[in-house]
Design a protein around this motif. Structure first.
Motif, PDB file in Angstrom:
ATOM      1  N   VAL A  38      59.543 -47.098  32.239  1.00 14.51           N
ATOM      2  CA  VAL A  38      60.308 -46.181  31.388  1.00 14.51           C
ATOM      3  C   VAL A  38      60.926 -45.200  32.360  1.00 14.51           C
ATOM      4  O   VAL A  38      62.129 -44.789  32.294  1.00 14.51           O
ATOM      5  N   ALA A  39      60.128 -44.669  33.732  1.00 13.47           N
ATOM      6  CA  ALA A  39      60.814 -43.735  34.415  1.00 13.47           C
ATOM      7  C   ALA A  39      61.978 -44.561  35.299  1.00 13.47           C
ATOM      8  O   ALA A  39      63.018 -44.333  35.449  1.00 13.47           O
ATOM      9  N   ALA A  40      61.768 -45.812  35.677  1.00 16.32           N
ATOM     10  CA  ALA A  40      62.855 -46.420  36.381  1.00 16.32           C
ATOM     11  C   ALA A  40      63.893 -46.852  35.378  1.00 16.32           C
ATOM     12  O   ALA A  40      65.063 -46.569  35.825  1.00 16.32           O
ATOM     13  N   PHE A  41      63.594 -47.202  34.025  1.00 16.17           N
ATOM     14  CA  PHE A  41      64.859 -47.410  33.146  1.00 16.17           C
ATOM     15  C   PHE A  41      65.752 -46.275  33.176  1.00 16.17           C
ATOM     16  O   PHE A  41      66.844 -46.308  33.189  1.00 16.17           O
ATOM     17  N   ALA A  42      65.108 -44.959  33.245  1.00 14.11           N
ATOM     18  CA  ALA A  42      65.905 -43.734  33.028  1.00 14.11           C
ATOM     19  C   ALA A  42      66.729 -43.421  34.031  1.00 14.11           C
ATOM     20  O   ALA A  42      67.808 -43.069  34.089  1.00 14.11           O
ATOM     21  N   LEU A  43      66.063 -43.606  35.424  1.00 15.96           N
ATOM     22  CA  LEU A  43      66.732 -43.436  36.503  1.00 15.96           C
ATOM     23  C   LEU A  43      67.711 -44.511  36.800  1.00 15.96           C
ATOM     24  O   LEU A  43      69.080 -44.180  37.347  1.00 15.96           O
ATOM     25  N   ILE A  44      67.823 -45.634  36.574  1.00 14.17           N
ATOM     26  CA  ILE A  44      68.678 -46.659  36.891  1.00 14.17           C
ATOM     27  C   ILE A  44      69.712 -46.497  35.808  1.00 14.17           C
ATOM     28  O   ILE A  44      70.999 -46.792  36.156  1.00 14.17           O
ATOM     29  N   LEU A  45      69.544 -46.332  34.536  1.00  7.94           N
ATOM     30  CA  LEU A  45      70.665 -46.056  33.467  1.00  7.94           C
ATOM     31  C   LEU A  45      71.434 -44.835  33.972  1.00  7.94           C
ATOM     32  O   LEU A  45      72.653 -45.011  34.068  1.00  7.94           O
ATOM     33  N   ALA A  46      70.681 -43.829  34.441  1.00  6.55           N
ATOM     34  CA  ALA A  46      71.433 -42.328  34.555  1.00  6.55           C
ATOM     35  C   ALA A  46      72.251 -42.575  35.666  1.00  6.55           C
ATOM     36  O   ALA A  46      73.318 -42.329  36.360  1.00  6.55           O
ATOM     37  N   GLY A  47      71.669 -43.293  36.722  1.00  4.06           N
ATOM     38  CA  GLY A  47      72.272 -43.659  38.011  1.00  4.06           C
ATOM     39  C   GLY A  47      73.714 -44.465  37.726  1.00  4.06           C
ATOM     40  O   GLY A  47      74.635 -44.197  38.654  1.00  4.06           O
ATOM     41  N   SER A  48      73.274 -45.492  37.063  1.00  3.06           N
ATOM     42  CA  SER A  48      74.591 -46.380  36.892  1.00  3.06           C
ATOM     43  C   SER A  48      75.769 -45.706  36.339  1.00  3.06           C
ATOM     44  O   SER A  48      76.925 -45.941  36.409  1.00  3.06           O
ATOM     45  N   VAL A  49      75.553 -44.946  35.095  1.00  2.00           N
ATOM     46  CA  VAL A  49      76.499 -44.141  34.458  1.00  2.00           C
ATOM     47  C   VAL A  49      77.207 -43.135  35.360  1.00  2.00           C
ATOM     48  O   VAL A  49      78.422 -43.045  35.428  1.00  2.00           O
ATOM     49  N   LEU A  50      76.508 -42.561  36.282  1.00  4.02           N
ATOM     50  CA  LEU A  50      77.115 -41.221  37.250  1.00  4.02           C
ATOM     51  C   LEU A  50      77.809 -42.162  38.206  1.00  4.02           C
ATOM     52  O   LEU A  50      78.984 -41.868  38.771  1.00  4.02           O
ATOM     53  N   ALA A  51      77.347 -43.260  38.921  1.00  4.00           N
ATOM     54  CA  ALA A  51      77.798 -43.923  40.038  1.00  4.00           C
ATOM     55  C   ALA A  51      79.149 -44.553  39.509  1.00  4.00           C
ATOM     56  O   ALA A  51      80.123 -44.750  40.547  1.00  4.00           O
ATOM     57  N   THR A  52      79.146 -45.017  38.368  1.00  6.43           N
ATOM     58  CA  THR A  52      80.498 -45.590  37.972  1.00  6.43           C
ATOM     59  C   THR A  52      81.501 -44.880  37.174  1.00  6.43           C
ATOM     60  O   THR A  52      82.516 -45.558  36.886  1.00  6.43           O
ATOM     61  N   ALA A  53      81.124 -43.495  37.025  1.00  9.69           N
ATOM     62  CA  ALA A  53      82.171 -42.739  36.334  1.00  9.69           C
ATOM     63  C   ALA A  53      83.367 -42.593  37.171  1.00  9.69           C
ATOM     64  O   ALA A  53      83.232 -42.370  38.568  1.00  9.69           O
ATOM     65  N   GLN A  54      84.435 -42.650  36.646  1.00  7.66           N
ATOM     66  CA  GLN A  54      85.756 -42.409  37.162  1.00  7.66           C
ATOM     67  C   GLN A  54      86.401 -41.084  36.674  1.00  7.66           C
ATOM     68  O   GLN A  54      86.244 -40.644  35.828  1.00  7.66           O
ATOM     69  N   ARG A  55      87.000 -40.424  37.682  1.00  6.05           N
ATOM     70  CA  ARG A  55      87.554 -39.155  37.427  1.00  6.05           C
ATOM     71  C   ARG A  55      88.904 -39.169  36.884  1.00  6.05           C
ATOM     72  O   ARG A  55      89.463 -40.195  37.322  1.00  6.05           O
ATOM     73  N   PRO A  56      89.323 -38.494  35.713  1.00  6.34           N
ATOM     74  CA  PRO A  56      90.619 -38.922  35.065  1.00  6.34           C
ATOM     75  C   PRO A  56      91.586 -38.486  36.033  1.00  6.34           C
ATOM     76  O   PRO A  56      91.408 -37.629  36.808  1.00  6.34           O
ATOM     77  N   ALA A  57      92.719 -39.311  36.185  1.00  9.46           N
ATOM     78  CA  ALA A  57      93.903 -39.170  36.969  1.00  9.46           C
ATOM     79  C   ALA A  57      94.840 -37.747  36.428  1.00  9.46           C
ATOM     80  O   ALA A  57      94.497 -37.403  35.180  1.00  9.46           O
ATOM     81  N   LYS A  58      95.464 -37.163  37.215  1.00 10.47           N
ATOM     82  CA  LYS A  58      96.103 -35.782  36.907  1.00 10.47           C
ATOM     83  C   LYS A  58      97.421 -36.096  36.898  1.00 10.47           C
ATOM     84  O   LYS A  58      98.232 -36.741  37.830  1.00 10.47           O
ATOM     85  N   ASP A  59      98.315 -35.663  35.659  1.00 10.66           N
ATOM     86  CA  ASP A  59      99.534 -35.568  35.961  1.00 10.66           C
ATOM     87  C   ASP A  59     100.058 -34.898  36.790  1.00 10.66           C
ATOM     88  O   ASP A  59      99.674 -33.634  36.970  1.00 10.66           O
TER      89      ASP A  59
END
Length: 298
Positions: free
Chosen positions: A266-287
């Protein structure tokens, strides 16, 4: 997202979350080459006629090298390693370790020319995800399954590398013909090893059912649904379902096979999922003129 998009999204979460369960059952009665051959041969038999409707693949002569690399790294190597690893570790652990692929993709992209800057959140995601892998893999290493863990992590590395090849060298190649050709090529490679390890007696019904499910449901049907999902919501949104797969894999292993659901899982699932979401998040481009985000999806 439309109702059709949500239905396809949910279907993909299941279709690519249950292969680990079916592989675990299949390895009880047939060899690793047999599993890979059946899965790829049946998948190719279903998808090739659909792909041929679009005409001859005139691009094949110019793209065969990256296509071969993609097929090797996406199908031929990982599907064999997965099957061999699940002879020693649970299907739920396998599914969770594979969930580290997005994290590895960020690392690989960083060292292969990805110029996008990693912010604090993405670095934190990498650290959290790696911690999740350590929490999950640590006990298994002590239980005498280090090679199986290494095999699954190598699969995760393959799954992180293959999309980079596809994005950089095969982005203009139609997905359905490319997938059908890759499956057909993999089937040819595994035909001889499968024949040499063909079972002398008919496997148990549950093993045959698992093989049929892997080939027809988790390969042929799954790719058709995946392509439909891409057409419906676009490639970026289509890949979000990969965050659901680990939960499906763990649930299937616990409910169907009686695999243990421990605190470390359970702990590993939470950590891996949270890490994947954060690591692959893209900052929005700015006009450039207003500084407002562009390209956002409603």
């Amino acid at each position: 997202m439309s109702r059709r998009g949500w239905v396809l999204f949910a279907a993909m979460g299941v279709l690519w979350g249950i292969p680990y369960l079916m592989i675990k059952v299949a390895v009880e009665g047939v060899s690793v080459p047999m599993i890979v051959f059946v899965r790829t041969a049946v998948g190719a038999a279903v998808l090739l006629p659909l792909a041929l409707r679009a005409g001859r693949p005139t691009w094949l002569r110019d793209r065969w090298k990256p296509l071969l690399a993609f097929a090797t790294i996406e199908i031929m190597i990982p599907w064999a390693l997965l099957s061999d690893a699940e002879r020693h570790i649970t299907s739920s652990m396998t599914g969770l370790l594979i969930a580290a692929s997005p994290i590895l993709a960020v690392v690989i992209g960083r060292f292969t020319g990805d110029a996008e800057r990693l912010g604090l959140a993405r670095w934190a995601g990498l650290a959290i995800g790696i911690a999740g892998v350590a929490v999950l893999a640590g006990p298994a290493l002590g239980d005498g399954s280090p090679w199986a863990i290494a095999e699954v992590l190598l699969v995760a590395l393959c799954y992180a590398t293959a999309p980079i090849i596809a994005a950089r060298r095969l982005s203009d190649v139609p997905s359905l013909p490319m997938t059908a050709i890759c499956l057909g090529g993999a089937a040819l490679v595994y035909a001889a090893p499968a024949a040499l390890t063909w079972p002398q007696t008919l496997p148990e019904p549950r093993v045959l059912a698992a093989l049929a499910g892997l080939a027809l449901v988790c390969t042929a049907l799954a790719f058709c649904v995946f392509f439909a999902l891409i057409r419906e919501v676009g490639p970026s949104r289509a890949l979000v379902f990969t965050y659901v797969n680990p939960a499906v894999a763990v649930t299937a292993g616990v409910v169907v096979l009686g695999e243990p659901l421990t605190a470390s899982i359970v702990a590993a699932f939470a950590l891996i999922l949270a890490g994947s979401v954060l690591a692959t998040a893209q900052r929005p481009a700015k006009d450039a003129a207003t500084g407002a985000p562009v390209g956002s999806r409603g």
